[in-house]
Write a protein that holds these residues in place. Structure first.
Motif, short mmCIF file in Angstrom:
data_model
loop_
_atom_site.label_atom_id
_atom_site.label_comp_id
_atom_site.label_asym_id
_atom_site.label_seq_id
_atom_site.Cartn_x
_atom_site.Cartn_y
_atom_site.Cartn_z
N THR A 75 10.99 -28.52 0.92
CA THR A 75 11.55 -29.52 -0.01
C THR A 75 11.40 -30.93 0.55
OG1 THR A 75 13.11 -27.88 -0.83
CG2 THR A 75 13.61 -30.18 -1.30
N ASP A 76 11.69 -31.10 1.83
CA ASP A 76 11.53 -32.43 2.46
C ASP A 76 10.08 -32.89 2.38
OD1 ASP A 76 14.24 -32.46 3.01
OD2 ASP A 76 13.99 -32.07 5.17
N ALA A 77 9.15 -32.00 2.67
CA ALA A 77 7.74 -32.36 2.63
C ALA A 77 7.30 -32.67 1.20
CB ALA A 77 6.89 -31.22 3.21
N LEU A 78 7.79 -31.91 0.25
CA LEU A 78 7.43 -32.15 -1.15
C LEU A 78 7.94 -33.51 -1.62
CD1 LEU A 78 5.96 -30.75 -3.46
CD2 LEU A 78 8.15 -29.79 -4.18
N ASN A 79 9.18 -33.83 -1.25
CA ASN A 79 9.76 -35.12 -1.63
C ASN A 79 9.06 -36.30 -0.97
OD1 ASN A 79 11.67 -33.94 -3.32
ND2 ASN A 79 13.18 -33.75 -1.69
N ALA A 80 8.39 -36.07 0.14
CA ALA A 80 7.72 -37.15 0.87
C ALA A 80 6.28 -37.38 0.40
CB ALA A 80 7.73 -36.84 2.36
N ARG A 81 5.76 -36.53 -0.49
CA ARG A 81 4.38 -36.67 -0.94
C ARG A 81 4.23 -37.91 -1.82
NH1 ARG A 81 1.70 -34.65 2.56
NH2 ARG A 81 -0.09 -35.01 1.20
N PRO A 82 3.07 -38.57 -1.77
CA PRO A 82 2.83 -39.76 -2.59
C PRO A 82 2.98 -39.44 -4.08
CG PRO A 82 1.07 -39.48 -0.96
CD PRO A 82 1.92 -38.24 -0.91
N ALA A 83 3.55 -40.37 -4.82
CA ALA A 83 3.83 -40.16 -6.25
C ALA A 83 2.56 -39.97 -7.08
CB ALA A 83 4.64 -41.33 -6.79
N ASP A 84 1.44 -40.52 -6.62
CA ASP A 84 0.21 -40.42 -7.40
C ASP A 84 -0.66 -39.22 -7.00
OD1 ASP A 84 -0.42 -41.44 -4.90
OD2 ASP A 84 -1.91 -42.87 -5.67
N GLU A 85 -0.16 -38.42 -6.07
CA GLU A 85 -0.92 -37.26 -5.61
C GLU A 85 -0.83 -36.14 -6.65
OE1 GLU A 85 -1.36 -35.49 -1.24
OE2 GLU A 85 0.65 -35.22 -2.06
N ALA A 90 -0.12 -31.76 -3.57
CA ALA A 90 1.18 -32.01 -2.93
C ALA A 90 1.87 -30.69 -2.58
CB ALA A 90 2.07 -32.83 -3.86
N LEU A 91 1.80 -29.72 -3.47
CA LEU A 91 2.44 -28.43 -3.21
C LEU A 91 1.77 -27.69 -2.06
CD1 LEU A 91 3.13 -27.44 -6.89
CD2 LEU A 91 4.86 -27.62 -5.09
N ARG A 92 0.46 -27.77 -1.99
CA ARG A 92 -0.25 -27.12 -0.89
C ARG A 92 0.19 -27.73 0.44
NH1 ARG A 92 -6.80 -26.20 -0.53
NH2 ARG A 92 -6.79 -25.12 1.49
N ALA A 93 0.30 -29.06 0.50
CA ALA A 93 0.74 -29.74 1.72
C ALA A 93 2.19 -29.37 2.05
CB ALA A 93 0.59 -31.24 1.57
N ALA A 94 3.04 -29.28 1.03
CA ALA A 94 4.45 -28.94 1.26
C ALA A 94 4.59 -27.50 1.75
CB ALA A 94 5.26 -29.15 -0.02
N ARG A 96 2.35 -25.91 3.47
CA ARG A 96 1.87 -25.93 4.85
C ARG A 96 3.00 -26.39 5.78
NH1 ARG A 96 -2.62 -25.48 7.66
NH2 ARG A 96 -2.77 -26.60 9.61
N ALA A 97 3.72 -27.43 5.37
CA ALA A 97 4.83 -27.93 6.18
C ALA A 97 5.96 -26.90 6.26
CB ALA A 97 5.36 -29.24 5.59
N GLY A 98 6.26 -26.25 5.15
CA GLY A 98 7.31 -25.23 5.15
C GLY A 98 6.99 -24.07 6.07
N ALA A 99 5.72 -23.69 6.10
CA ALA A 99 5.29 -22.55 6.92
C ALA A 99 5.02 -22.94 8.38
CB ALA A 99 4.05 -21.90 6.31
N SER A 100 5.21 -24.20 8.71
CA SER A 100 5.04 -24.65 10.11
C SER A 100 6.31 -24.35 10.88
CB SER A 100 4.71 -26.14 10.15
OG SER A 100 3.46 -26.39 9.58
N PHE A 101 6.48 -23.10 11.22
CA PHE A 101 7.68 -22.67 11.92
C PHE A 101 7.66 -23.21 13.35
CE2 PHE A 101 6.86 -19.46 8.68
CZ PHE A 101 8.08 -19.45 8.02
N PRO A 102 8.81 -23.66 13.83
CA PRO A 102 8.86 -24.07 15.25
C PRO A 102 8.46 -22.88 16.13
CG PRO A 102 10.92 -24.61 14.09
CD PRO A 102 10.09 -23.77 13.16
N ASP A 103 7.89 -23.18 17.28
CA ASP A 103 7.42 -22.12 18.18
C ASP A 103 8.49 -21.09 18.48
OD1 ASP A 103 4.88 -23.19 18.27
OD2 ASP A 103 5.23 -24.29 20.14
N ASP A 104 9.75 -21.53 18.62
CA ASP A 104 10.81 -20.58 18.95
C ASP A 104 11.25 -19.74 17.74
OD1 ASP A 104 12.09 -22.65 17.61
OD2 ASP A 104 13.80 -22.74 18.97
#
Length: 192
Positions: A75-85, A90-94, A96-104
């Motif tokens: 959600t944070d990544a989606l809200n940060a995407r450029p409005a004209d994207e 935008a969803l693909r990038a969001a 990707r960010a959601g699935a970027s789990f911390p190493d631990d």
């Protein structure tokens, strides 16, 4: 010696819910979800049954603990995407960010997804969160594309992306192939 002098003083021992969850998920993954009791989890984690139930009211709660963190990152990544994207970019990038789990969190996530895959009845535990994410995606696509959440195309896109990301994460957990965000991105590239 007074009757209370042999009691420990200071703060009670703090229990790390993430550590307890990892112990439980390892047990569920190795022995099977139905074969492991909450008593087994408490003993393996070195906590009392009462403390375990205070942290996790059910076995299913031990499995579903990490979905909230994914949803927040997404959600944070989606809200940060450029409005004209475009919406799908935008969803693909969001995702990707959601699935970027911390190493631990990678190991616990892998076990969690394997346990859910092996026990389809556990899918119900994540229905509310998955439904909320799908609704968010529908709204996002409708706003970006100038459509409506009642649009067939909007609904199909939202559900297809949710299903593709979920399938990719499950595939990653089973195949141990790279980083989860890379697998999700590859999978969404097949759909988008």
């Amino acid at each position: 010696m007074s009757p209370t002098s042999d009691r420990p003083t200071g703060r009670p021992r703090t229990i790390d819910p993430a550590a307890v969850s990892l112990v439980a998920l390892r047990l569920f993954d190795d022995q099977g979800f139905d074969a492991v009791s909450m008593d087994d989890v408490a003993a393996a984690a070195g906590v009392s049954r009462r403390s375990l139930f205070r942290l996790f009211p059910s076995k299913a709660a031990l499995v579903w603990g990490g979905l909230d963190e994914f949803a927040v990152r997404f959600t944070d990544a989606l809200n940060a995407r450029p409005a004209d994207e475009p919406a799908l970019v935008a969803l693909r990038a969001a995702y990707r960010a959601g699935a970027s789990f911390p190493d631990d969190a990678v190991e616990v996530t892998r076990h969690r997804l394997r346990v859910i895959r092996a026990n389809p009845s556990l899918d119900r535990g994540g229905e509310a969160a998955t439904s909320a994410l799908t609704t968010l995606i529908e709204q996002f696509v409708a706003e970006r594309d100038g459509g409506s959440t009642d649009d067939l195309a909007t609904t199909v896109r939202a559900h297809a992306l949710t299903a593709a990301a979920s399938a990719a994460l499950t595939w990653w957990a089973v195949h141990d192939d790279g980083r989860p965000e890379d697998v999700v991105d590859r999978a969404l590239g097949l759909v988008v």
